[in-house]
Every structure is written in structure tokens, then in C-alpha cells.
Design a protein around this motif. Structure first.
Motif, PDB file in Angstrom:
ATOM      1  N   SER A 294       3.605  22.339  14.985  1.00  0.00           N
ATOM      2  CA  SER A 294       4.182  21.372  15.921  1.00  0.00           C
ATOM      3  C   SER A 294       3.558  21.523  17.304  1.00  0.00           C
ATOM      4  O   SER A 294       2.969  22.554  17.629  1.00  0.00           O
ATOM      5  N   LEU A 295       3.728  20.508  18.117  1.00  0.00           N
ATOM      6  CA  LEU A 295       3.128  20.484  19.440  1.00  0.00           C
ATOM      7  C   LEU A 295       3.631  21.635  20.304  1.00  0.00           C
ATOM      8  O   LEU A 295       2.878  22.215  21.088  1.00  0.00           O
ATOM      9  N   ASP A 296       4.898  21.989  20.152  1.00  0.00           N
ATOM     10  CA  ASP A 296       5.504  23.012  21.013  1.00  0.00           C
ATOM     11  C   ASP A 296       5.410  24.424  20.437  1.00  0.00           C
ATOM     12  O   ASP A 296       5.680  25.394  21.147  1.00  0.00           O
ATOM     13  N   ALA A 297       5.041  24.522  19.162  1.00  0.00           N
ATOM     14  CA  ALA A 297       5.015  25.846  18.525  1.00  0.00           C
ATOM     15  C   ALA A 297       3.643  26.477  18.693  1.00  0.00           C
ATOM     16  O   ALA A 297       2.619  25.871  18.387  1.00  0.00           O
ATOM     17  N   SER A 298       3.623  27.700  19.170  1.00  0.00           N
ATOM     18  CA  SER A 298       2.368  28.428  19.326  1.00  0.00           C
ATOM     19  C   SER A 298       2.169  29.334  18.114  1.00  0.00           C
ATOM     20  O   SER A 298       3.071  30.098  17.751  1.00  0.00           O
ATOM     21  N   PRO A 299       1.013  29.263  17.443  1.00  0.00           N
ATOM     22  CA  PRO A 299       0.776  30.116  16.279  1.00  0.00           C
ATOM     23  C   PRO A 299       0.911  31.583  16.648  1.00  0.00           C
ATOM     24  O   PRO A 299       0.526  32.000  17.741  1.00  0.00           O
ATOM     25  N   PRO A 300       1.471  32.393  15.771  1.00  0.00           N
ATOM     26  CA  PRO A 300       1.624  33.824  16.062  1.00  0.00           C
ATOM     27  C   PRO A 300       0.256  34.502  16.154  1.00  0.00           C
ATOM     28  O   PRO A 300      -0.711  34.055  15.532  1.00  0.00           O
ATOM     29  N   PRO A 301       0.169  35.579  16.910  1.00  0.00           N
ATOM     30  CA  PRO A 301      -1.124  36.246  17.106  1.00  0.00           C
ATOM     31  C   PRO A 301      -1.489  37.177  15.949  1.00  0.00           C
ATOM     32  O   PRO A 301      -2.042  38.259  16.157  1.00  0.00           O
ATOM     33  N   GLU A 302      -1.166  36.780  14.708  1.00  0.00           N
ATOM     34  CA  GLU A 302      -1.391  37.650  13.558  1.00  0.00           C
ATOM     35  C   GLU A 302      -2.867  37.945  13.335  1.00  0.00           C
ATOM     36  O   GLU A 302      -3.221  39.042  12.893  1.00  0.00           O
ATOM     37  N   PHE A 303      -3.734  36.980  13.622  1.00  0.00           N
ATOM     38  CA  PHE A 303      -5.157  37.179  13.375  1.00  0.00           C
ATOM     39  C   PHE A 303      -5.701  38.336  14.218  1.00  0.00           C
ATOM     40  O   PHE A 303      -6.278  39.293  13.692  1.00  0.00           O
ATOM     41  N   LEU A 304      -5.497  38.260  15.540  1.00  0.00           N
ATOM     42  CA  LEU A 304      -6.013  39.323  16.412  1.00  0.00           C
ATOM     43  C   LEU A 304      -5.271  40.641  16.208  1.00  0.00           C
ATOM     44  O   LEU A 304      -5.857  41.715  16.339  1.00  0.00           O
ATOM     45  N   GLU A 305      -3.980  40.579  15.887  1.00  0.00           N
ATOM     46  CA  GLU A 305      -3.239  41.803  15.611  1.00  0.00           C
ATOM     47  C   GLU A 305      -3.844  42.551  14.422  1.00  0.00           C
ATOM     48  O   GLU A 305      -4.076  43.759  14.475  1.00  0.00           O
ATOM     49  N   SER A 306      -4.119  41.815  13.351  1.00  0.00           N
ATOM     50  CA  SER A 306      -4.704  42.432  12.159  1.00  0.00           C
ATOM     51  C   SER A 306      -6.103  42.948  12.446  1.00  0.00           C
ATOM     52  O   SER A 306      -6.507  44.005  11.941  1.00  0.00           O
ATOM     53  N   LEU A 307      -6.845  42.210  13.271  1.00  0.00           N
ATOM     54  CA  LEU A 307      -8.195  42.637  13.611  1.00  0.00           C
ATOM     55  C   LEU A 307      -8.159  43.942  14.412  1.00  0.00           C
ATOM     56  O   LEU A 307      -8.938  44.875  14.136  1.00  0.00           O
ATOM     57  N   CYS A 308      -7.253  44.030  15.385  1.00  0.00           N
ATOM     58  CA  CYS A 308      -7.126  45.259  16.174  1.00  0.00           C
ATOM     59  C   CYS A 308      -6.730  46.435  15.288  1.00  0.00           C
ATOM     60  O   CYS A 308      -7.290  47.539  15.403  1.00  0.00           O
ATOM     61  N   GLU A 309      -5.753  46.225  14.426  1.00  0.00           N
ATOM     62  CA  GLU A 309      -5.308  47.301  13.541  1.00  0.00           C
ATOM     63  C   GLU A 309      -6.436  47.796  12.649  1.00  0.00           C
ATOM     64  O   GLU A 309      -6.536  48.998  12.366  1.00  0.00           O
ATOM     65  N   THR A 310      -7.298  46.881  12.218  1.00  0.00           N
ATOM     66  CA  THR A 310      -8.424  47.272  11.364  1.00  0.00           C
ATOM     67  C   THR A 310      -9.422  48.107  12.146  1.00  0.00           C
ATOM     68  O   THR A 310      -9.862  49.171  11.685  1.00  0.00           O
ATOM     69  N   PHE A 311      -9.803  47.666  13.329  1.00  0.00           N
ATOM     70  CA  PHE A 311     -10.775  48.407  14.129  1.00  0.00           C
ATOM     71  C   PHE A 311     -10.233  49.751  14.608  1.00  0.00           C
ATOM     72  O   PHE A 311     -11.007  50.668  14.898  1.00  0.00           O
ATOM     73  N   GLU A 312      -8.911  49.888  14.691  1.00  0.00           N
ATOM     74  CA  GLU A 312      -8.307  51.127  15.172  1.00  0.00           C
ATOM     75  C   GLU A 312      -8.166  52.194  14.083  1.00  0.00           C
ATOM     76  O   GLU A 312      -7.743  53.312  14.352  1.00  0.00           O
ATOM     77  N   ARG A 313      -8.530  51.857  12.871  1.00  0.00           N
ATOM     78  CA  ARG A 313      -8.371  52.804  11.772  1.00  0.00           C
ATOM     79  C   ARG A 313      -9.265  54.035  11.952  1.00  0.00           C
ATOM     80  O   ARG A 313     -10.302  53.968  12.606  1.00  0.00           O
ATOM     81  N   HIS A 314      -8.836  55.115  11.332  1.00  0.00           N
ATOM     82  CA  HIS A 314      -9.615  56.356  11.319  1.00  0.00           C
ATOM     83  C   HIS A 314      -9.892  56.739   9.867  1.00  0.00           C
ATOM     84  O   HIS A 314      -8.958  56.834   9.080  1.00  0.00           O
ATOM     85  N   PRO A 315     -11.135  56.945   9.521  1.00  0.00           N
ATOM     86  CA  PRO A 315     -12.334  56.757  10.348  1.00  0.00           C
ATOM     87  C   PRO A 315     -12.610  55.271  10.567  1.00  0.00           C
ATOM     88  O   PRO A 315     -12.034  54.443   9.868  1.00  0.00           O
ATOM     89  N   PRO A 316     -13.483  54.919  11.505  1.00  0.00           N
ATOM     90  CA  PRO A 316     -13.758  53.505  11.774  1.00  0.00           C
ATOM     91  C   PRO A 316     -14.331  52.821  10.534  1.00  0.00           C
ATOM     92  O   PRO A 316     -15.225  53.368   9.883  1.00  0.00           O
ATOM     93  N   PRO A 317     -13.829  51.641  10.176  1.00  0.00           N
ATOM     94  CA  PRO A 317     -14.270  50.980   8.943  1.00  0.00           C
ATOM     95  C   PRO A 317     -15.687  50.418   9.000  1.00  0.00           C
ATOM     96  O   PRO A 317     -16.338  50.283   7.964  1.00  0.00           O
ATOM     97  N   PHE A 318     -16.176  50.078  10.209  1.00  0.00           N
ATOM     98  CA  PHE A 318     -17.507  49.462  10.336  1.00  0.00           C
ATOM     99  C   PHE A 318     -18.371  50.271  11.312  1.00  0.00           C
ATOM    100  O   PHE A 318     -18.708  49.779  12.402  1.00  0.00           O
ATOM    101  N   PRO A 319     -18.756  51.472  10.976  1.00  0.00           N
ATOM    102  CA  PRO A 319     -19.466  52.331  11.933  1.00  0.00           C
ATOM    103  C   PRO A 319     -20.844  51.812  12.329  1.00  0.00           C
ATOM    104  O   PRO A 319     -21.374  52.225  13.358  1.00  0.00           O
ATOM    105  N   LEU A 320     -21.425  50.895  11.544  1.00  0.00           N
ATOM    106  CA  LEU A 320     -22.757  50.365  11.832  1.00  0.00           C
ATOM    107  C   LEU A 320     -22.710  48.982  12.486  1.00  0.00           C
ATOM    108  O   LEU A 320     -23.764  48.392  12.747  1.00  0.00           O
ATOM    109  N   LEU A 321     -21.528  48.488  12.786  1.00  0.00           N
ATOM    110  CA  LEU A 321     -21.381  47.127  13.304  1.00  0.00           C
ATOM    111  C   LEU A 321     -22.127  46.938  14.626  1.00  0.00           C
ATOM    112  O   LEU A 321     -21.962  47.721  15.563  1.00  0.00           O
TER     113      LEU A 321
END
Length: 422
Positions: A294-321
Motif C-alpha cells: 500500500s501507499l502508506d506501508a513501508s516494506p520491512p527492512p528484512e533484506f538488509l537485516e538478513s544481509l547484515c546478519e550473514t556478513f557478521e557470521r564467524h567465520p566470515p562467509p565470503f572471505p574473498l569477496l
């Protein structure tokens, strides 16, 4: 007294090789003498394109190859795009194994299909299996009449994903080319069948992939290819995939909901599987929020949240990125699904040289959208004025300012459809 200068054939061949886009001249060279025939032919047949009203050209090529099979080994790339029968016949040409003698194209490296009609996906697999040296396979906007996958196939795929156990190939892997690049884009076709065939019967093909590009816009159909991406993880270097917020009507067509419901979002499911691709150097995530929000509804920030959680993992998942590219959406001046806190988290992870020592470029591509009130849908805006484009770019650059002026790191922000980004 006149003197005839005889140029070495190596020089003549070099000249002919630089005329590979001048087909009339190459044809004349082929008719000059036997010495030039082989070189001219190699250039004439190297790249073949069959487009639109080229059905008769396809028939001529088929007859020529059958009459002189050695010519098939000269073809390195083949593009077939929406073949149409001659005037008077209403429908498009179907892509079948009989269209061309594909088995003669034993040196073909690149095969691109665009807007082609299929009767069954199995016929497409038969064609590809006849191309032993194929390295790059592109399916862009195909249409087919294949039946929907059987529930048993869904169950097999779910079991493999849940247990992270993949079957050994049930077919001789020598009958299928060892692809290096796979591109699957859009179109109402049963691509899930192809994904299952690759995963269940041609595992060695998947394991050899270096590049995968999966693009299905704002639908959830890209989810069907996540198990394939995970299986390719050990060697995969470049990945591009479309990602969208969860929608039952789209998601249920790609994977069973009981599998996805184990994750808080479809983004979390995708990125959890991508975290096994430890050799990735380039990652492009094409985010598409709900068009019917809807015009007034803002999509939840799930995309960036999941991306941050992935990059914050130990050990780093993409060490050659080295390069991360994000496709984001701007809705009437609002940066969708982005918060300052999430950008700060992303920067802390990616800019940590102890974890991501090779990271050097963040690209942000912005897709402007506007609200279409009579359709109740968000739609892409392509005609932004120059000043509006510049203001939008600067606003998004400020949003990702944490990546600005960092030694060894480039922040590249632009509109998705701008001439510079194309």
C-alpha cells in the motif's frame, strides 16, 4: 616493369580475422581462392545469430551443416531469439532438437536462447546434452508447455535441501557439458524442472559453475535455484540473484512453504544458503520489494537485516569477496527498506580488513518507482529528469556515506537504468 608482391598468409589471415563483423566481405574472401576459404569460413561461422523472421535461414544452416558436418565445429557461439515462421503463419517456431543438428556443434562455447517457445523442458535438456564443449548457457524469457513438476519431485528436492545431501548422478556426466556460466532469466516456463534435473542427475555440471545469474524480477521464482547455487558453492566466483519480500502466491510456486517457514524471511533462506559459497568474489543482490504494498506501508527492512546478519557470521562467509552490488528501490523519494543502523552494521562488517581483506567496491543501483493509484501498484519510473536523477543519486550516496572516502574502497551509486550503469 610491374612486380607482384606476395604477402605472407599469416598477414592475410590477420586482416581477415579483423573483419569478423563484415559478412559481405568475408563471403567474397571465401570465394577468392582455397587459401582464404578456411580462414573466411572460420570467421563466417564463429558467431551465429538467428533472430525473428530467420526460420528459413535456420533451415539453410541446418541443410548446410548436414551436407558438410565439419562446418559445425567452427561455430563458437549461437544465439536464437524469437524465431518466427514466414508471413502467413501465426505462431513462433518451437525450439526442438530437430531445429538444427546440434550434435554437430561440438565446439560450441556459448548458447543463448531469448524469447523462444518450448514444448517440453526435457527437449531443451536434450539439446544442451548434445553440446560437449558448452561453457556458457543463457535462457532469457522462455515460454513452454511443460506440465508442472510432480509432488514427488518437490519432496525429493525438499529432502535433499533439509539434509544437505545430494544424490550421485543417475546419468552419465559425460553426456552433459561442464558448464562454467549459467544465466536463467524471467519467462513463463518450467525452469524448476531444469533446476531439478541439474541438481538430481547432473551434479557434476553444477559443481563446475563459476558464474550464476538468476533473475526473476519481483517474483519468488528465483528461490527454486537456491539449492543449485548452494551445490555450486565450492567453485562459484560470481553470483547475481533477484530477491523479493515473501509473498505466498509467488513463493509457493518455487519451493514448499514448510521449508521456507523455517526462516524468518525468504531473504534469510537465500543468504543462509549463499553463505556456503566461500569462493565468491562478486555478489549482486537485486532486491524487489512488493509492488502491491500500500501507499502508506513501508516494506520491512528484512533484506538488509538478513544481509547484515550473514556478513557478521564467524567465520566470515565470503572471505574473498571483492565487489558487492545492491539493487535498491526509491519510492517517491523514500529509501525503501534502509535504516541508518543497518548501513552502519553493514559497513562495520565489510570494512573490517581482518574479515574481508579483499573487499574494494560497493555498487548501489537505484530503481525509481511511483504509485499508480488506479492500479494500486508501484511501478518503475524511467523518465526522471537530469536534476531529479542527480538529487536521487546524492541522497542515496549520503545514505551509504559510511563507505565514502574509505582507503581502498570505491562507493559507486547510480540509477539502475542510467546510460552509465547499462
Amino acid at each position: 616493369m610491374s612486380h607482384t608482391i606476395q604477402l605472407p598468409l599469416e598477414i592475410i589471415y590477420h586482416v581477415i580475422d579483423n573483419m569478423d563483423d563484415d559478412l559481405p566481405t568475408l563471403r567474397q574472401c571465401a570465394l577468392t581462392n582455397k587459401a582464404l576459404l578456411a580462414c573466411a569460413r572460420a570467421n563466417l561461422y564463429r558467431h551465429i545469430t538467428l533472430n525473428g523472421y530467420a526460420y528459413e535461414k535456420a533451415q539453410l544452416l541446418s541443410r548446410t551443416l548436414r551436407a558438410e558436418p565439419t562446418l559445425g565445429s567452427l561455430i563458437r557461439s549461437l544465439r536464437i531469439s524469437r524465431l518466427i515462421y514466414p508471413d502467413g503463419i501465426a505462431h513462433d517456431v518451437y525450439l526442438t532438437p530437430d531445429l538444427l543438428p546440434f550434435h554437430l556443434l561440438n565446439e560450441l562455447r556459448e548458447f543463448t536462447l531469448h524469447w523462444m517457445q518450448l514444448q517440453r523442458v526435457d527437449e531443451l535438456i536434450t539439446i544442451v546434452a548434445a553440446l560437449p564443449r558448452l561453457e556458457r548457457f543463457v535462457c532469457d524469457t522462455l515460454v513452454d508447455e511443460s506440465p508442472a513438476p510432480l509432488p514427488l519431485e518437490y519432496a525429493a528436492m525438499r529432502a535433499l535441501e533439509a539434509e544437505n545431501v545430494l544424490r550421485r548422478p543417475t546419468a552419465d556426466p559425460a553426456l552433459f557439458p561442464r558448464l562454467k556460466e549459467l544465466v536463467i532469466k524471467h519467462g513463463p516456463w518450467s525452469h524448476l524442472i531444469l533446476a531439478q534435473k541439474l541438481l538430481l542427475t547432473h551434479r557434476t555440471v553444477v559443481e563446475g559453475l563459476h558464474l550464476i545469474d538468476i533473475s526473476f524480477g519481483g517474483t519468488g521464482e528465483a528461490l527454486a535455484w537456491v539449492p543449485v547455487i548452494r551445490a555450486a558453492g565450492p567453485r562459484l566466483q560470481s553470483l547475481s540473484i533477484s530477491m523479493t519480500d515473501r509473498s505466498a502466491r509467488h513463493t509457493e510456486q518455487a519451493l514448499p512453504l514448510d521449508l521456507l517457514e523455517q526462516y524468518k524471511s525468504d531473504h534469510a533462506y537465500v543468504l543462509d544458503n549463499l553463505s556456503h559459497c566461500s569462493t565468491l568474489r562478486s555478489l549482486r543482490l537485486k532486491y524487489h520489494p512488493h509492488a502491491f504494498a500500500s501507499l502508506d506501508a513501508s516494506p520491512p527492512p528484512e533484506f538488509l537485516e538478513s544481509l547484515c546478519e550473514t556478513f557478521e557470521r564467524h567465520p566470515p562467509p565470503f572471505p574473498l569477496l571483492e565487489h558487492l552490488e545492491l539493487w535498491m528501490v526509491d519510492r517517491d523519494g523514500l529509501t525503501v527498506s534502509v535504516t541508518a543502523e543497518l548501513i552502519a552494521r553493514l559497513a562495520r562488517s565489510l570494512l573490517d580488513r581482518r574479515r574481508y581483506a579483499h573487499f574494494s567496491r560497493l555498487s548501489v543501483r537505484i530503481q525509481p518507482q511511483y504509485w499508480v493509484s488506479h492500479l494500486q501498484v508501484w511501478s518503475t519510473r524511467y523518465n526522471e529528469g537530469r536534476a531529479a536523477r542527480q538529487a536521487m543519486v546524492e541522497r542515496w550516496r549520503a545514505t551509504f556515506a559510511a563507505f565514502e572516502r574509505v582507503p581502498g574502497v570505491v562507493l559507486d551509486v547510480d540509477l539502475l537504468h542510467s546510460p552509465r550503469s547499462a
